[in-house]
Scaffold this motif. Structure first.
Motif, PDB file in Angstrom:
ATOM      1  N   LEU A 234       0.827  -1.205   0.000  1.00 56.96           N
ATOM      2  CA  LEU A 234       0.000   0.000   0.000  1.00 56.96           C
ATOM      3  C   LEU A 234       0.863   1.257   0.000  1.00 56.96           C
ATOM      4  CD1 LEU A 234      -2.645   1.599   0.328  1.00 56.96           C
ATOM      5  CD2 LEU A 234      -2.505   1.137   2.794  1.00 56.96           C
ATOM      6  N   LEU A 235       1.870   1.312   0.856  1.00 55.56           N
ATOM      7  CA  LEU A 235       2.737   2.487   0.916  1.00 55.56           C
ATOM      8  C   LEU A 235       3.477   2.690  -0.397  1.00 55.56           C
ATOM      9  CD1 LEU A 235       4.472   2.705   4.423  1.00 55.56           C
ATOM     10  CD2 LEU A 235       3.075   4.429   3.291  1.00 55.56           C
ATOM     11  N   TYR A 236       4.009   1.617  -0.944  1.00 55.67           N
ATOM     12  CA  TYR A 236       4.764   1.724  -2.194  1.00 55.67           C
ATOM     13  C   TYR A 236       3.890   2.285  -3.307  1.00 55.67           C
ATOM     14  CZ  TYR A 236       7.489   0.431  -6.309  1.00 55.67           C
ATOM     15  OH  TYR A 236       8.167   0.478  -7.493  1.00 55.67           O
ATOM     16  N   GLU A 237       2.701   1.735  -3.491  1.00 58.34           N
ATOM     17  CA  GLU A 237       1.828   2.169  -4.577  1.00 58.34           C
ATOM     18  C   GLU A 237       1.292   3.578  -4.350  1.00 58.34           C
ATOM     19  OE1 GLU A 237       0.792   1.000  -7.589  1.00 58.34           O
ATOM     20  OE2 GLU A 237       2.447  -0.385  -7.351  1.00 58.34           O
ATOM     21  N   TYR A 293      11.671  -3.252  12.861  1.00 60.31           N
ATOM     22  CA  TYR A 293      12.031  -4.429  12.060  1.00 60.31           C
ATOM     23  C   TYR A 293      12.266  -4.042  10.603  1.00 60.31           C
ATOM     24  CZ  TYR A 293      11.267  -8.736   9.402  1.00 60.31           C
ATOM     25  OH  TYR A 293      11.390  -9.779   8.517  1.00 60.31           O
ATOM     26  N   HIS A 294      11.344  -3.270  10.026  1.00 59.72           N
ATOM     27  CA  HIS A 294      11.480  -2.903   8.618  1.00 59.72           C
ATOM     28  C   HIS A 294      12.681  -1.979   8.389  1.00 59.72           C
ATOM     29  CE1 HIS A 294       7.307  -4.388   8.325  1.00 59.72           C
ATOM     30  NE2 HIS A 294       7.593  -4.559   7.053  1.00 59.72           N
ATOM     31  N   THR A 295      12.910  -1.079   9.324  1.00 56.27           N
ATOM     32  CA  THR A 295      14.045  -0.168   9.177  1.00 56.27           C
ATOM     33  C   THR A 295      15.359  -0.938   9.132  1.00 56.27           C
ATOM     34  OG1 THR A 295      12.844   1.596  10.320  1.00 56.27           O
ATOM     35  CG2 THR A 295      15.224   1.813  10.180  1.00 56.27           C
ATOM     36  N   GLN A 296      15.484  -1.928   9.986  1.00 56.08           N
ATOM     37  CA  GLN A 296      16.742  -2.660  10.085  1.00 56.08           C
ATOM     38  C   GLN A 296      16.869  -3.766   9.035  1.00 56.08           C
ATOM     39  OE1 GLN A 296      16.618  -4.047  14.111  1.00 56.08           O
ATOM     40  NE2 GLN A 296      17.130  -2.054  14.994  1.00 56.08           N
ATOM     41  N   LYS A 297      15.771  -4.429   8.706  1.00 54.08           N
ATOM     42  CA  LYS A 297      15.831  -5.630   7.884  1.00 54.08           C
ATOM     43  C   LYS A 297      15.504  -5.400   6.417  1.00 54.08           C
ATOM     44  CE  LYS A 297      16.424  -8.463  11.476  1.00 54.08           C
ATOM     45  NZ  LYS A 297      17.587  -9.341  11.667  1.00 54.08           N
ATOM     46  N   LEU A 298      14.844  -4.285   6.085  1.00 57.42           N
ATOM     47  CA  LEU A 298      14.343  -4.174   4.721  1.00 57.42           C
ATOM     48  C   LEU A 298      14.587  -2.802   4.095  1.00 57.42           C
ATOM     49  CD1 LEU A 298      12.712  -5.546   2.421  1.00 57.42           C
ATOM     50  CD2 LEU A 298      10.641  -4.619   3.494  1.00 57.42           C
ATOM     51  N   TRP A 299      14.001  -1.764   4.653  1.00 60.75           N
ATOM     52  CA  TRP A 299      13.984  -0.469   3.975  1.00 60.75           C
ATOM     53  C   TRP A 299      15.376   0.099   3.760  1.00 60.75           C
ATOM     54  CZ3 TRP A 299       9.645   1.686   7.627  1.00 60.75           C
ATOM     55  CH2 TRP A 299       8.443   1.055   7.313  1.00 60.75           C
ATOM     56  N   HIS A 300      16.213   0.076   4.776  1.00 59.47           N
ATOM     57  CA  HIS A 300      17.557   0.648   4.631  1.00 59.47           C
ATOM     58  C   HIS A 300      18.463  -0.227   3.782  1.00 59.47           C
ATOM     59  CE1 HIS A 300      17.315   3.563   8.308  1.00 59.47           C
ATOM     60  NE2 HIS A 300      16.416   3.787   7.376  1.00 59.47           N
ATOM     61  N   MET A 301      18.081  -1.472   3.558  1.00 63.05           N
ATOM     62  CA  MET A 301      18.860  -2.344   2.679  1.00 63.05           C
ATOM     63  C   MET A 301      18.497  -2.119   1.219  1.00 63.05           C
ATOM     64  SD  MET A 301      18.725  -5.868   4.910  1.00 63.05           S
ATOM     65  CE  MET A 301      19.747  -6.753   3.731  1.00 63.05           C
ATOM     66  N   HIS A 302      17.308  -1.545   0.970  1.00 67.24           N
ATOM     67  CA  HIS A 302      16.859  -1.254  -0.397  1.00 67.24           C
ATOM     68  C   HIS A 302      16.272   0.163  -0.440  1.00 67.24           C
ATOM     69  CE1 HIS A 302      17.271  -5.564  -1.274  1.00 67.24           C
ATOM     70  NE2 HIS A 302      16.656  -5.774  -0.128  1.00 67.24           N
ATOM     71  N   SER A 304      16.491   2.612  -2.496  1.00 68.71           N
ATOM     72  CA  SER A 304      15.973   3.112  -3.773  1.00 68.71           C
ATOM     73  C   SER A 304      14.570   2.588  -4.060  1.00 68.71           C
ATOM     74  CB  SER A 304      16.911   2.710  -4.913  1.00 68.71           C
ATOM     75  OG  SER A 304      16.998   1.296  -5.024  1.00 68.71           O
ATOM     76  N   VAL A 305      14.184   1.483  -3.434  1.00 71.19           N
ATOM     77  CA  VAL A 305      12.850   0.911  -3.637  1.00 71.19           C
ATOM     78  C   VAL A 305      11.854   1.501  -2.647  1.00 71.19           C
ATOM     79  CG1 VAL A 305      11.473  -1.204  -3.612  1.00 71.19           C
ATOM     80  CG2 VAL A 305      13.807  -1.223  -4.547  1.00 71.19           C
ATOM     81  N   PHE A 306      12.263   1.601  -1.383  1.00 72.45           N
ATOM     82  CA  PHE A 306      11.341   2.020  -0.333  1.00 72.45           C
ATOM     83  C   PHE A 306      11.569   3.472   0.082  1.00 72.45           C
ATOM     84  CE2 PHE A 306      11.922  -2.590   0.101  1.00 72.45           C
ATOM     85  CZ  PHE A 306      10.625  -3.004  -0.064  1.00 72.45           C
ATOM     86  N   GLN A 307      11.956   4.320  -0.855  1.00 70.53           N
ATOM     87  CA  GLN A 307      12.121   5.728  -0.523  1.00 70.53           C
ATOM     88  C   GLN A 307      10.769   6.427  -0.555  1.00 70.53           C
ATOM     89  OE1 GLN A 307      14.664   7.706  -3.302  1.00 70.53           O
ATOM     90  NE2 GLN A 307      13.747   6.765  -5.093  1.00 70.53           N
ATOM     91  N   GLN A 314      17.987  10.828  -2.240  1.00 73.37           N
ATOM     92  CA  GLN A 314      18.174  10.593  -0.811  1.00 73.37           C
ATOM     93  C   GLN A 314      17.030  11.197   0.003  1.00 73.37           C
ATOM     94  OE1 GLN A 314      22.131  12.022   0.138  1.00 73.37           O
ATOM     95  NE2 GLN A 314      23.068  10.096  -0.470  1.00 73.37           N
ATOM     96  N   ALA A 315      15.804  10.923  -0.428  1.00 71.25           N
ATOM     97  CA  ALA A 315      14.632  11.444   0.282  1.00 71.25           C
ATOM     98  C   ALA A 315      14.373  10.699   1.583  1.00 71.25           C
ATOM     99  CB  ALA A 315      13.399  11.355  -0.618  1.00 71.25           C
ATOM    100  N   GLY A 316      15.021   9.574   1.794  1.00 68.99           N
ATOM    101  CA  GLY A 316      14.785   8.797   3.004  1.00 68.99           C
ATOM    102  C   GLY A 316      13.664   7.783   2.800  1.00 68.99           C
ATOM    103  N   THR A 317      13.628   6.802   3.684  1.00 74.95           N
ATOM    104  CA  THR A 317      12.597   5.772   3.598  1.00 74.95           C
ATOM    105  C   THR A 317      11.348   6.217   4.360  1.00 74.95           C
ATOM    106  OG1 THR A 317      13.601   4.659   5.501  1.00 74.95           O
ATOM    107  CG2 THR A 317      14.288   3.942   3.311  1.00 74.95           C
ATOM    108  N   TYR A 318      10.396   5.309   4.488  1.00 65.94           N
ATOM    109  CA  TYR A 318       9.109   5.651   5.091  1.00 65.94           C
ATOM    110  C   TYR A 318       9.290   6.088   6.545  1.00 65.94           C
ATOM    111  CZ  TYR A 318       7.673   2.736   1.130  1.00 65.94           C
ATOM    112  OH  TYR A 318       7.515   2.194  -0.119  1.00 65.94           O
ATOM    113  N   THR A 319       8.450   7.017   6.964  1.00 66.31           N
ATOM    114  CA  THR A 319       8.489   7.506   8.336  1.00 66.31           C
ATOM    115  C   THR A 319       7.585   6.665   9.227  1.00 66.31           C
ATOM    116  OG1 THR A 319       6.638   9.043   8.034  1.00 66.31           O
ATOM    117  CG2 THR A 319       8.851   9.844   7.461  1.00 66.31           C
ATOM    118  N   ARG A 320       7.693   6.893  10.530  1.00 68.14           N
ATOM    119  CA  ARG A 320       6.801   6.204  11.467  1.00 68.14           C
ATOM    120  C   ARG A 320       5.346   6.518  11.164  1.00 68.14           C
ATOM    121  NH1 ARG A 320      11.085   6.678  14.953  1.00 68.14           N
ATOM    122  NH2 ARG A 320      11.484   4.851  16.289  1.00 68.14           N
TER     123      ARG A 320
END
Length: 458
Positions: A234-237, A293-302, A304-307, A314-320
């Protein structure tokens, strides 16, 4: 900065105040105004604070300094809002008099500081909602969003049979639902929606991203918690469509209608001390732990996908706040779909079907057939003009309350009580969290502190 100063973190407060001096930082005067207001709120009782602020304003007026007089009045208002609002409720000020806050019987010192911005947003939203309900005329139905969603729904070759979207009277915020336009018999087919119009794990499997497909990146997340995986989709789309302007070809007409609803403060006050309130706290803990969990395991590892903004470098990944919204929407609006061939079930966000409220005795079926369409059949008969409902799942009363904000009066065989076992971990896998849980477990069991803690204390 004032909150940090009052909570005995002067170094962080000084750094923040120093940043206000930088060019283009938004104005040093406004920043110092907030700092002064926070200090006054933390240090002075209500009467003394108001008296001092009034003296400052009156003295400035006598001296002909209109700007200083205006700032003096603003200081008093800032102090009042901070001392009685979400900042103080989160425990930032531990020296406010009881008669000032009126919270003698409440302990807010355990509220995480990360929650402060969210509490402020909820407080402001509640104030705005109350003001709008008194002063603003009701929003017409259908509005522009409703019309564009209907057009998009039909373009996807989806159909409703004997149903239409309508504003449900008696519900605040212009909430929508589906009502019967004609008598409907039990077991009748009322909706047929292609799977391509829904957000599911199948959606993620066909979305191309850098290095493959979104579904492959979310495979472990879906296996761990299906709601987390769907919230990621949902967030990505939604953010992709919002920032990149592809609103006609993707899911934006659907995702932009999704609202996250929270119980009002008067409701939460009424629920204090109940199991439902404890259940709500468990949900809040899950939000924070899943975000970590997502910050450590997923978003910061990708990244460019989860920005958050695909158009900004370098807009950063999703916020809380992004994650809290997405997870809240999925909890409320996701439906359980059964595959006709395998009888396996999966969660999905489907347009219009998600408007059918949960009712334990409503029955009904949501099945994905071989034609890749989701068929919805009702479990009871409805007369024209009646709102159509579904049994959305085996939820307890407490879970129903916080998913759908309403509870049936009938007996619920799904009611249960979760017992927290000492020392058992939750969703997080962070070693620091595990150590904190072990400490809490030893305290609950009245065991002596850990050897490492005794060595550190010595």
């Amino acid at each position: 900065a004032g909150a940090l100063q009052a909570s005995k973190e002067p170094q962080r407060a000084d750094r923040l105040k120093a940043s206000l001096l930088l060019p283009g930082s938004g104005g040093y005067a406004q920043g110092m105004l907030a700092v002064e207001g926070a200090h006054m709120a933390a240090a002075l009782p209500e009467a003394e604070s108001a008296h001092k602020s009034t003296q400052l304003a009156e003295q400035a007026q006598q001296e002909g300094d209109a700007q200083l007089a205006h700032i003096g009045a603003q200081v008093a208002e800032v102090a009042r809002q901070i001392a009685t609002g979400a900042v103080s409720q989160s425990g930032a000020f531990d020296n406010l008099p009881v008669e000032y806050t009126g919270t003698e019987d409440e302990d807010h010192t355990k509220v995480p500081y990360m929650m402060t911005s969210w509490l402020l947003a909820l407080e402001r939203a509640e104030i705005n909602t109350k003001a709008a309900s008194k002063n603003d005329p009701p929003e017409p139905f259908p509005n522009q969003e409703d019309r564009e969603l209907e057009e998009w729904f039909l373009e996807k070759e989806a159909s409703l049979y004997g149903l239409e979207a309508a504003e449900i009277k008696g519900k605040g915020g212009g909430m929508r639902g589906l009502v019967a336009t004609q008598p409907i018999e039990e077991g009748a087919l009322v909706a047929k929606v292609p799977i391509k119009a829904c957000l599911t794990i199948q959606t993620a499997n066909v979305i191309r991203v850098k290095g493959g497909f979104l579904g492959s990146l979310l495979k472990d997340v879906f296996a761990k918690n299906e709601e987390w995986g769907l919230a990621n989709v949902l967030l990505y789309e939604h953010l992709r469509d919002y920032y990149m302007g592809e609103k006609e070809t993707r899911y934006y007409p659907f995702t932009r209608t999704m609202r996250m609803y929270e119980p009002a403060s008067v409701v939460m006050k009424e629920l204090e001390g109940t199991y439902a309130a404890e259940y709500k706290r468990e949900w809040e803990d899950e939000v924070e732990e899943s975000y970590r969990y997502h910050t450590q395991k997923l978003w910061h590892m990708h990244p460019s996908v989860f920005q958050r903004n695909p158009l900004r470098f370098q807009a950063g990944t999703y916020t809380r706040e992004d994650w809290r919204w997405a997870l809240g929407v999925v909890r409320r609006r996701a439906i359980m779909v059964t595959r006709n061939a395998t009888k396996l079930r999966f969660r999905a966000l489907c347009p219009y079907i998600d408007l059918m409220p949960h009712k334990l005795s409503a029955g009904g079926e949501i099945v994905l057939h071989m034609d890749n369409h989701i068929h919805v059949t009702v479990g009871g008969a409805y007369s024209a003009g009646e709102q159509v409902m579904l049994n959305r799942g085996p939820y307890s009363d407490a879970e129903t309350m916080f998913r759908f904000h309403t509870v049936d009066e009938e007996d619920n065989p799904n009611n249960n009580v979760m017992i927290k076992l000492p020392g058992v971990g939750g969703y997080a896998e962070n070693i620091v969290v595990k150590v904190e849980k072990i400490r809490a477990w030893r305290a609950d069991m009245q065991l002596p502190p850990r050897g490492a803690d005794l060595w550190g204390a010595s």
